[in-house]
Scaffold this motif. Structure first.
Motif, PDB file in Angstrom:
ATOM      1  N   ARG A  20     -21.879  55.898  15.361  1.00 58.44           N
ATOM      2  CA  ARG A  20     -20.475  56.303  15.274  1.00 58.44           C
ATOM      3  C   ARG A  20     -19.871  55.848  13.950  1.00 58.44           C
ATOM      4  N   GLY A  21     -20.228  54.638  13.517  1.00 57.25           N
ATOM      5  CA  GLY A  21     -19.769  54.137  12.226  1.00 57.25           C
ATOM      6  C   GLY A  21     -20.268  55.005  11.083  1.00 57.25           C
ATOM      7  N   ASP A  24     -18.228  58.254  11.134  1.00 57.97           N
ATOM      8  CA  ASP A  24     -16.860  58.043  10.651  1.00 57.97           C
ATOM      9  C   ASP A  24     -16.841  57.799   9.146  1.00 57.97           C
ATOM     10  N   GLY A  25     -17.797  57.037   8.644  1.00 58.31           N
ATOM     11  CA  GLY A  25     -17.874  56.763   7.216  1.00 58.31           C
ATOM     12  C   GLY A  25     -18.214  58.003   6.402  1.00 58.31           C
ATOM     13  N   ASN A  29     -13.306  59.319   8.189  1.00 62.10           N
ATOM     14  CA  ASN A  29     -12.374  58.980   9.270  1.00 62.10           C
ATOM     15  C   ASN A  29     -11.934  57.529   9.123  1.00 62.10           C
ATOM     16  N   LEU A  31     -11.339  53.714   9.764  1.00 55.84           N
ATOM     17  CA  LEU A  31     -12.141  52.663  10.375  1.00 55.84           C
ATOM     18  C   LEU A  31     -11.571  52.359  11.757  1.00 55.84           C
ATOM     19  N   GLU A  33     -12.662  49.988  14.414  1.00 53.23           N
ATOM     20  CA  GLU A  33     -13.397  48.905  15.061  1.00 53.23           C
ATOM     21  C   GLU A  33     -12.883  48.623  16.466  1.00 53.23           C
ATOM     22  N   TYR A  44     -20.698  48.633  14.236  1.00 53.86           N
ATOM     23  CA  TYR A  44     -19.912  49.786  13.807  1.00 53.86           C
ATOM     24  C   TYR A  44     -19.610  49.684  12.312  1.00 53.86           C
ATOM     25  N   ARG A  45     -19.186  48.499  11.860  1.00 58.16           N
ATOM     26  CA  ARG A  45     -18.841  48.303  10.441  1.00 58.16           C
ATOM     27  C   ARG A  45     -20.075  48.518   9.555  1.00 58.16           C
ATOM     28  N   TYR A  48     -20.500  52.150   9.337  1.00 59.85           N
ATOM     29  CA  TYR A  48     -19.428  52.735   8.537  1.00 59.85           C
ATOM     30  C   TYR A  48     -19.719  52.564   7.043  1.00 59.85           C
ATOM     31  N   GLU A  49     -20.168  51.386   6.673  1.00 61.57           N
ATOM     32  CA  GLU A  49     -20.501  51.132   5.266  1.00 61.57           C
ATOM     33  C   GLU A  49     -21.626  52.045   4.798  1.00 61.57           C
ATOM     34  N   GLU A  52     -20.238  55.580   4.301  1.00 61.91           N
ATOM     35  CA  GLU A  52     -19.507  55.709   3.033  1.00 61.91           C
ATOM     36  C   GLU A  52     -20.481  55.845   1.862  1.00 61.91           C
TER      37      GLU A  52
END
Length: 64
Positions: A20-21, A24-25, A29, A31, A33, A44-45, A48-49, A52
């Motif tokens: 999911r992260g 979103d990244g 989207n 962040l 958390e 998740y983070r 996300y990283e 990105e």
């Protein structure tokens, strides 16, 4: 073109939060958390990283 990312070792059951992260990244989207199950914020983070980084890499490939 080839795109590679390093996937860290995740605790059991955290794959969904990581994916999911990434999603979103990749799509920019916000962040989110707090929307993750309790204790999954780090996974998740990390996702996300990576998302990105993937978004930036794809943008650079398309510009070339």
């Amino acid at each position: 073109m080839e795109l590679q990312i390093e996937i860290p070792e995740l605790p059991h059951g955290h794959g969904g939060s990581f994916k999911r992260g990434i999603s979103d990244g990749m799509f920019g989207n916000a962040l989110d958390e707090q929307g993750q199950p309790n204790g999954h914020e780090r996974s998740y983070r990390l996702g996300y990283e990576r998302g990105e980084m993937m978004r930036a890499a794809v943008a650079n490939m398309v510009r070339e």
